[in-house]
Scaffold this motif. Structure first.
Motif: not given
Length: 238
Positions: A24, A13-14, A51, A20
């Motif tokens: 979402i 991730d990232d 969340r 992100a």
């Protein structure tokens, strides 16, 4: 700079894709599903409330800090129970969420760069998240994927780095860990004895006085370029 690298571990991730927009979208897909199958839950827990509940459960259950999957399942069960819907729907709700969570959109350089890296050295995925490389379609480029949930401890704990090195059958000092997170990837990897590469796509300034990464690039493509150049140098001097 040349480094004695025989294998590479990579964060997901990232590092390979931005997380992100994935989360979402996955939460949006989940809420749409809940509107159809558990409308009271969907009304009571819009995205922000969901969340906040997940954050509260994570804070209440530090023993699950390494297990995002179980945190999410407990969140769904709580949402359904609190809203008067059937908690048995939690499993199906999680499946819907997780399928969307694995529909990632890679950074533009990632796939080609990973193929170039895998052609040079064995790759292993080392992640605190729960993305599934089989579903995503990248598993053929990796020897294995080791997640915090599977291992029982999360980065920056040294044990997860050492477990990956053991499976690769390479000493930590000859493994390059690649990731975007300063504490989890760079500092954690260095403290575990690995070489480190910071993927700094946002051109951030290094915030610490010590524990700098061995390498820093803005993309995985730049890392692949560096590895190709290092290979040419090694071949020329052999």
């Amino acid at each position: 700079m040349t480094l004695p690298i025989r294998a590479i571990t990579l964060d997901l991730d990232d590092t390979i894709w931005p997380i992100a927009p994935v989360m979402i979208r996955a939460e949006s897909v989940l809420i749409d599903w809940l509107r159809e199958h558990a409308p009271r839950t969907a009304e009571r827990y819009p995205a922000q409330a969901m969340r906040e509940l997940r954050d509260r459960i994570a804070a209440q259950r530090p023993d699950l800090a390494h297990d995002f999957t179980e945190q999410r399942r407990l969140t769904l069960e709580h949402m359904l129970r609190d809203s008067g819907d059937d908690t048995a729907l939690a499993a199906a709700a999680f499946d819907v969420f997780f399928a969307a969570r694995c529909e990632v959109e890679h950074y533009a350089d990632s796939e080609h760069a990973l193929a170039r890296l895998a052609a040079r050295l064995p790759l292993a995925a080392l992640t605190n998240g729960n993305a599934d490389l089989h579903r995503i379609g990248l598993m053929p480029l990796f020897r294995f994927q080791l997640g915090a949930r599977e291992h029982g401890r999360a980065k920056p704990d040294a044990s997860i780095f050492h477990a990956a090195c053991a499976r690769l059958e390479v000493e930590p000092s000859q493994v390059l860990h690649v990731g975007d997170d300063i504490e989890m990837d760079v500092v954690g990897g260095a403290q575990a004895g690995l070489r480190t590469c910071w993927i700094n796509r946002e051109h951030r300034s290094w915030p610490r006085e010590h524990a700098r990464p061995d390498l820093e690039f803005t993309t995985l493509a730049e890392l692949a370029d560096w590895l190709d150049a290092a290979h040419r140098t090694d071949t020329a001097t052999a």
